[in-house]
Design an enzyme around this catalytic site. Structure first.
Site, PDB file in Angstrom:
ATOM      1  NE  ARG A 261      21.011 -24.639 -42.987  1.00 23.01           N
ATOM      2  CZ  ARG A 261      21.566 -25.740 -42.507  1.00 23.01           C
ATOM      3  NH1 ARG A 261      22.802 -25.695 -42.024  1.00 23.01           N
ATOM      4  NH2 ARG A 261      20.888 -26.882 -42.493  1.00 23.01           N
ATOM      5  NE  ARG A 276      30.577 -21.545 -42.734  1.00 22.42           N
ATOM      6  CZ  ARG A 276      30.235 -22.457 -41.832  1.00 22.42           C
ATOM      7  NH1 ARG A 276      28.990 -22.544 -41.429  1.00 22.42           N
ATOM      8  NH2 ARG A 276      31.136 -23.282 -41.337  1.00 22.42           N
ATOM      9  CD  GLU A 348      28.328 -30.252 -40.106  1.00 19.98           C
ATOM     10  OE1 GLU A 348      27.097 -30.333 -40.309  1.00 19.98           O
ATOM     11  OE2 GLU A 348      28.853 -29.318 -39.455  1.00 19.98           O
ATOM     12  CB  SER A 351      24.545 -32.933 -38.483  1.00 22.66           C
ATOM     13  OG  SER A 351      25.743 -32.243 -38.266  1.00 22.66           O
ATOM     14  NE  ARG A 390      29.467 -27.559 -45.754  1.00 26.21           N
ATOM     15  CZ  ARG A 390      29.805 -27.175 -44.535  1.00 26.21           C
ATOM     16  NH1 ARG A 390      30.307 -28.062 -43.693  1.00 26.21           N
ATOM     17  NH2 ARG A 390      29.650 -25.927 -44.146  1.00 26.21           N
TER      18      ARG A 390
END
Length: 426
Positions: A261, A276, A348, A351, A390
């Site tokens: 990403r 990130r 987070e 999801s 994460r």
């Protein structure tokens, strides 16, 4: 993608649903585009019908030895033949304009999704586990990790910002986490393991909703392919252009892959550490189901992701995202947020989203009920089970010891050769 026919039949609920995502009314514009498309189709069809009728007349005129009438009809046929390409181009242009407008709009939120603009309006569904209490000041992962193999400096030297070289104990722990997650999903929850392509074509990324609106969030190769931002893209497109027998549903796929990403919209956010990254590993779940099974599948998928956190004994909470914080393709999303003691906050880690038939319409993915002629669109769901990097961060912070070592969760010890503690390099 939205169904223009149902929108035309009842535009008010469509506008009301997208208003919850902060959009102005769209139905009038879309209906006007559809009117233009229908008019272009009618014009092309009328011209073709007229051409066919005139062609029959030519034969009749010649049979009657009426050469003058035959010549006049032939001239009209020639004119229509010359006009048809432009009429067909108008039809294609009108259809493309409507498709582009529909493709730019996000999915409609489910009725039980709370209103709200951003993460501050999300709702806690439940919390699990107790955040650990330390007799010392808890440290963040970027303070613990370097002695265990999170080499931020070398990663930046090799590839630039938001890249990390993972080595030694940290690399072994990351591999163990990915294997543990994938084994749980395949052995306990019936997901089929898949090793998908990491490079995909335009139509695959369009199908799951990243294109055309979010191209800047992706990496593209020089030959026009896209590096997957998540295995959701590859896994969901397995059923692209397919018509599945109803008896084959549900399909459940899981994959452990690198993800890529650009983080174009994350300037200044999480610039330190391993939260990130431009490249990261993730275990992804995708379900393809009949519409009447999708609500239960959403709960099942989220419970599968929660089971990983339960097994690792990591404190977390489930959040129901508000309409303004959901992803483009989602109708409802649960976020799982894990407790990070070093940051003293939840972050987070997964999801899980139900996308109804939104992606299926973009992919033309359908199923056929026995005895019915017309196929129906499937429903698609996707979820992280979990983001591996994460989860590594969460383990480092929740299992940290005062001396800089990190205890290995009992569920991971078989994947670590029985190792129960990671000792820092001295």
């Amino acid at each position: 993608m939205h169904d223009i026919r149902s929108l035309r039949d009842d535009p008010a609920p469509f506008d009301a649903a997208l208003a919850r995502r902060g959009l102005e009314p769209q139905s009038a514009h879309l209906i006007a585009l559809d009117d233009a498309r229908r008019a272009a189709i009618a014009a092309a069809q009328d011209a073709q019908t007229r051409r066919n009728e005139l062609s029959k007349g030519i034969g009749q005129a010649k049979a009657q030895k009426d050469e003058a009438r035959a010549a006049a009809l032939m001239a009209q046929v020639a004119a229509l033949k010359e006009a048809l390409p432009a009429l067909e181009a108008d039809e294609a242009h009108a259809a493309a304009a409507l498709d582009a407008a529909l493709a730019a709009l996000p999915n409609r939120p489910a009725a039980d999704v709370p209103d709200g603009a951003d993460e501050n309006d999300n709702v806690v569904v439940h919390s699990r586990g107790t955040p650990p209490h330390f007799a010392f000041a808890a440290r963040e992962h970027d303070a613990i990790g370097p002695a265990l193999g999170l080499d931020f400096e070398t990663g930046v030297a090799l590839a630039g910002a938001r890249f990390t070289l993972v080595r030694g104990h940290a690399a072994r722990l990351q591999r163990a986490l990915g294997q543990f997650m994938l084994d749980r999903l395949t052995r306990q929850h019936g997901y089929e393991e898949v090793c998908p392509p990491l490079l995909v074509r335009d139509e695959a990324v369009f199908g799951t909703g990243q294109l055309p609106k979010f191209a800047e969030d992706l990496f593209r190769t020089t030959d026009g392919r896209w590096l997957i931002p998540t295995a959701e893209v590859s896994l969901t497109n397995i059923v692209r252009e397919a018509i599945l027998p109803e008896g084959e549903l549900p399909l459940r796929f899981a994959a452990l892959t690198p993800c890529f990403r650009s983080e174009a919209g994350a300037a200044g956010r999480d610039t330190r550490g391993y939260i990130r990254q431009h490249q990261f590993d993730k275990v992804e779940m995708v379900s393809i189901v009949a519409p009447d099974a999708s609500e239960a599948e959403h709960e099942r998928m989220t419970a599968c992701a929660e089971g990983v956190l339960d097994a690792l004994e990591l404190p977390y909470r489930r959040m129901l995202l508000c309409a303004g914080d959901m992803g483009f393709s989602a109708a409802r999303t649960y976020d799982l947020e894990v407790w990070l003691p070093g940051q003293a906050r939840y972050r987070e880690i997964s999801s899980c989203s139900i996308c109804t038939d939104f992606q299926a319409r973009r992919m033309n993915a359908r199923y056929r009920v026995e005895g019915e002629k017309a196929p129906r669109f499937v429903h698609t769901l996707n979820g992280s089970g979990l983001a591996v990097g994460r989860t590594l961060v969460a383990v480092l912070e929740n299992y940290q010891q005062e001396d800089g070592s990190v205890a290995v969760p009992s569920a991971l010890q078989p994947y670590m050769g029985g190792l129960n503690r990671l000792e820092p390099a001295r």
